[in-house]
Structure formats: C-alpha cells, structure tokens
Write a protein that holds these residues in place. Structure first.
Motif, short mmCIF file in Angstrom:
data_model
loop_
_atom_site.label_atom_id
_atom_site.label_comp_id
_atom_site.label_asym_id
_atom_site.label_seq_id
_atom_site.Cartn_x
_atom_site.Cartn_y
_atom_site.Cartn_z
N ASN A 84 36.55 23.85 -40.84
CA ASN A 84 37.45 22.45 -40.85
C ASN A 84 38.29 22.41 -39.76
O ASN A 84 39.12 21.27 -39.50
CB ASN A 84 38.32 22.43 -42.03
N SER A 85 38.17 23.29 -38.49
CA SER A 85 38.79 23.02 -37.25
C SER A 85 38.05 22.29 -36.40
O SER A 85 36.99 21.44 -36.65
CB SER A 85 38.99 24.52 -36.75
N ILE A 89 31.43 18.29 -31.91
CA ILE A 89 30.53 17.60 -32.94
C ILE A 89 31.33 16.62 -33.93
O ILE A 89 30.92 15.43 -33.99
CB ILE A 89 29.58 18.43 -33.59
N GLY A 90 32.44 17.33 -34.61
CA GLY A 90 33.22 16.87 -35.20
C GLY A 90 33.81 15.44 -34.65
O GLY A 90 34.12 14.55 -35.38
N GLU A 91 34.32 15.68 -33.56
CA GLU A 91 35.35 14.62 -32.83
C GLU A 91 34.24 13.32 -32.55
O GLU A 91 34.51 12.31 -32.68
CB GLU A 91 35.59 15.06 -31.48
N TYR A 92 32.98 13.85 -32.23
CA TYR A 92 32.00 12.81 -31.86
C TYR A 92 31.73 11.94 -33.34
O TYR A 92 31.56 10.73 -33.28
CB TYR A 92 30.76 13.18 -31.50
N ASN A 93 31.55 12.68 -34.16
CA ASN A 93 31.19 11.85 -35.68
C ASN A 93 32.43 11.12 -35.86
O ASN A 93 32.21 10.10 -36.65
CB ASN A 93 31.16 12.96 -36.59
#
Length: 295
Positions: A84-85, A89-93
């Motif tokens: 969960n850090s 990719i998470g930032e883009y999503n």
C-alpha cells in the motif's frame, strides 16, 4: 544524485555494490584455491566418460547467500516496499481517477448534440479501426454497430448467436448458439418484444401484433430459448445469460469496454486501460446509438 533520495533506488544501488564486491571476492577466492588445491577429495560413485564427481558439501557461502536473499525478500515485501505504499503506477491511477471525476463535473451538462460530438471523436480515434468510420463493421470484419441497441441488433444475435460477453466480475456467460429460431417472422417478433417491453425503448415504433407474438415465443416453455437464460423479465440469469434490460444502454457498453469480447467474428480487447470517464462512455454510447443502418 537526486535519484538517491528515493529509498528504493538507494537500496537497489547498495545491493548492486554488495553483489559486485561479493562476486569479485568469491571469484578471487576460488581462483586462488584452484591454483593451490590438490585433488585429494572424496569421490562419489557418479561417473561420466571416466570422470567422477567429488563429494562436496554445499558451500557455506551459498547457504548464507540464499538465507540472506530470503530474509531480504520478506523484509522488502512487508516493510521495505509494502503493497500500500507509494508507487508511480499508483500515483498515475490516482491522477487518472481525479481527472475523470473532474472531466465528468466539467462536462456534466452537455446537450445531446455536444455529447454525440464527443462520442464521435472517441469513436474515430479508438473504435473506427475495426468498426469503420461509419460503424458498419467494415464488411463483416467487426460487429456492425449501426444495429446496436435496435431491433436489427436483436435479430442479428438470434440469427448468428453470441459469445464472449462477461458479467461485472469478468466471468464469461455461456454462449448463445445460432439458429434457435428459424422463421423470420418469429425472429422479428422476439426482437420487437425485447426492444419494446424489456429494453423499454419508448421512442421506437413497434408492431403490436409482433410484440404480442414475440412475448409468447420468449416465454414459451416448448422453445425454452429465451427466459431460461435471460430471465422472465429479461433481468438475466447469473452465470448463464446477460440482462437484456441494459441492451443498447451505457451500462452494457461500459461492461464490454471494460472486459472486451471474444465473439463469433473476432476478439475485441479490453479498453479499460484508457480510463474513460462515465461521461465519455455515455458520449460514445450516444454516438453509436445515433448511427443508422446503411442500405
């Protein structure tokens, strides 16, 4: 050296240095050992072309390296880089989702003409390569979308069957075989009934006699080809057949765009990677619905 501010990059760099140092050290150790070691070790019974294998224990360094890698892997997964850090990719999503929400807010009140124009632009860029710029399917190479959400679309499905549709969890429904109805009047009647009373196309013009005949066929236990898979009211049967109530509507199209469709003509890939907003899918649906069958 700003890239070293990222702790993942820093750990990778340190690990690369350690691996390099260990590689050089171990290579040097074994080179020196080959120069001084005598072949007086214990031989095993294994023999290949007169060459016998030494009975050697597993090197301590190998075991330590294996143990160290296992410990590092557990640490990396649980503490060094937890699921969960932060990730790019998470930032883009997150940014894509925020953009879609903002997009829907800005264009929430488009009139029908502007909505259709937006859908046309999306269609020409993303869909026309297979379905043609007029959506007619390029001589059968892809589905003719001028039939989409209309009586002609239902009739085409009854004649040729359907395959590859998936539910909201991505599980594929059973295939619908072709030729369940053979009489043209029966095919037309069921299509009129589905569009008129199940889909609820209030703007369409449907023959009352055909609708009545189609209803009887849809619910006929002798035929058993419609309600057994699609439900008494066209609500669909989980794991068997999709809902017909959403046919020709944005929700139906959104599901196909999300999961794609491996149908009777060819394979349509998933377009989920585009991150289309709800408004964009609605616009695409509006444009497709406006297409008319080409004579």
């Amino acid at each position: 050296m700003g890239w070293l501010n990222d702790h993942i990059n820093l750990i990778s760099f340190i690990a690369a240095i350690i691996i390099l140092v260990l590689t050089v050290t171990i290579c040097w150790f074994y080179i020196k050992k080959m120069q001084t070691e005598t072949n007086d070790g214990e031989l095993t019974e294994h023999e290949w072309d007169g060459i016998r294998e030494f009975h050697n224990d597993v090197p301590v360094g190998y075991l330590l390296a294996l143990f160290g890698v296992l410990v590092w892997a557990i640490w990396y997964i649980l503490f060094g880089y937890p699921l969960n850090s932060y990730s790019q990719i998470g930032e883009y999503n997150e940014e894509a989702q925020a953009h879609s929400q903002k997009f829907d807010t800005v264009y929430a009140n488009l009139d029908s003409d502007k909505l259709k124009l937006m859908g046309e632009q999306i269609f020409l860029v993303q869909c026309s390569q297979c379905h043609g710029i007029t959506a007619e399917g390029i001589d059968g190479k892809a589905q003719n979308l001028t039939h989409w959400g209309k009586v002609d679309g239902i009739m085409d499905t009854i004649r040729h069957g359907s395959a590859g549709l998936k539910n909201h969890e991505g599980e594929e429904y059973g295939a619908m075989p072709e030729g369940l109805l053979t009489e043209e009047k029966d095919i037309q009647a069921v299509a009129h009934y589905v569009m008129s009373e199940i889909v609820g196309d209030v703007g369409g013009k449907y023959d009352e006699e055909l609708v009545k005949h189609g209803k009887a066929l849809y619910h006929s236990e002798e035929i058993g080809t419609c309600f057994t898979c699609h439900g008494q009211n066209g609500e669909g049967v989980e794991g068997v057949g999709p809902s017909l109530q959403n046919y020709g509507k944005t929700e139906f199209l959104a599901n196909v765009l999300k999961y794609g469709k491996k149908g009777n003509i060819g394979f349509m890939p998933s377009f989920e990677y585009l991150g289309l907003s709800n408004k964009e899918v609605e616009a695409l649906q509006s444009f497709i619905a406006s297409r008319h069958t080409i004579q």
